[in-house]
Design a protein around this motif. Structure first.
Motif, short mmCIF file in Angstrom:
data_model
loop_
_atom_site.label_atom_id
_atom_site.label_comp_id
_atom_site.label_asym_id
_atom_site.label_seq_id
_atom_site.Cartn_x
_atom_site.Cartn_y
_atom_site.Cartn_z
N ASP A 1 0.65 -1.15 -0.01
CA ASP A 1 -0.10 -0.10 -0.13
C ASP A 1 0.88 1.15 0.08
N SER B 1 -8.17 5.84 -7.85
CA SER B 1 -9.29 4.88 -8.21
C SER B 1 -8.38 3.44 -8.01
N GLN B 2 -7.19 3.29 -7.41
CA GLN B 2 -6.57 2.11 -7.28
C GLN B 2 -6.60 1.82 -5.52
N LYS B 3 -7.00 0.50 -5.41
CA LYS B 3 -7.38 0.29 -4.19
C LYS B 3 -5.90 0.33 -3.19
N GLN B 4 -4.74 0.12 -3.73
CA GLN B 4 -3.79 0.27 -3.01
C GLN B 4 -2.97 1.48 -2.99
N HIS C 1 -3.13 5.46 -2.30
CA HIS C 1 -3.90 6.49 -1.21
C HIS C 1 -3.25 7.83 -1.42
#
Length: 298
Positions: free
Chosen positions: A26, A38-41, A43
């Motif tokens: 992450d 738009s990417q989960k990992q 932030h």
């Protein structure tokens, strides 16, 4: 791992971010403006604004990487020089303040730095053990930058200063160096004898990962290939790969008139060896210039 990056949207930062995301980690990028990913990992965490409080979002981070700072590739007016220095000092201080507030400290803090700290020389070879440093603007900036980063060690965090050479890739300095050859106007810059200490961006990213995993590494580490080259050899190799001549020289006096004090970046250099990386058995994928250019310019 939970990795925090300041300067994560620049040329080097994007490569580091993509690498760690692709390897299942992450990544938290510090930014002045509010952004959504738009990417989960991936932030985005706001900082350096009056209402920003990044500490909560960064609790539990394993690694902090600071790449932030104004580009040194703008003409060095007195105001630009002030911005170059202050941008590096202020972001490093801000990193200290964040780490200080964290209940769980990161295992490592990695601060960008530069081989410019050694000053310029045609004859000397520099490693991390070298005690000689330069007195020019860039050297003095790097010394102050590293001194600010060193304070993070007092928080009990392993601190590393990655002294970047010229980073080769699709961004950074290489496209500007390649362009004259594409226009059939490439040639020796200055005397051509000045050293270029360089590193492929992919090796730089792998070195960052290596530093994170190697707990015995701290303090300065040269982020350069073991095989620096002269400016003349650098230009000739570009010409060979592009099938272009290396024939129109760029004399030193003309570059000094055009670039002013900033001409030191192209007219003078330093031969830097990554002794600490080699001593710790780091393996470069692109040790030689022809290998690096073959990968980038193919």
């Amino acid at each position: 791992m939970k990795i925090v990056i300041a300067g994560g949207t620049g040329f080097v930062g994007k490569h580091i971010t993509d690498f760690f995301i692709q390897n299942g980690h992450d990544v938290f990028i510090l930014t002045r403006s509010k952004k959504q990913s738009s990417q989960k990992q991936l932030h985005f965490v706001q900082w350096l604004t009056d209402d920003a409080d990044p500490t909560k979002a960064l609790e539990g981070a394993d690694t902090f990487i600071n790449l932030a700072g104004k580009s040194i590739n703008d003409r060095w007016t007195s105001e630009t020089k002030k911005q170059i220095l202050e941008s590096r000092i202020s972001t490093t201080k801000a990193m200290y303040e964040i780490v200080e507030k964290l209940e769980s400290k990161p295992s490592v803090y990695i601060n960008a730095s530069a081989v410019g700290i050694y000053g310029t020389s045609l004859n000397d070879t520099f490693t991390e053990q070298s005690t000689k440093t330069g007195t020019d603007f860039l050297a003095e900036t790097v010394k102050k930058w590293e001194a600010e980063a060193e304070k993070i060690q007092t928080l009990g965090v392993r601190t590393v200063y990655t002294r970047f050479g010229i980073v080769l890739g699709e961004g950074g300095a290489l496209p500007k160096m390649v362009q004259p050859y594409k226009l059939y106007a490439g040639g020796t810059v200055g005397s051509g004898n000045q050293w270029i200490s360089w590193i492929h961006v992919k090796d730089l990213v792998r070195l960052i990962e290596f530093i994170i995993k190697t707990e015995t590494i701290s303090g300065p580490i040269n982020a350069t290939t073991p095989y620096p080259v002269s400016m003349k050899e650098f230009g000739q190799t570009i010409g060979q790969f592009l099938g272009r001549p290396h024939w129109i020289p760029a004399p030193a006096f003309a570059l000094k008139a055009m670039l002013g004090e900033m001409s030191i970046l192209v007219l003078e250099g330093q031969k830097v060896i990554p002794a600490k990386a080699l001593e710790n058995d780091f393996n470069f994928s692109y040790s030689h210039l022809d290998e690096a250019l073959s990968n980038i310019l193919k």
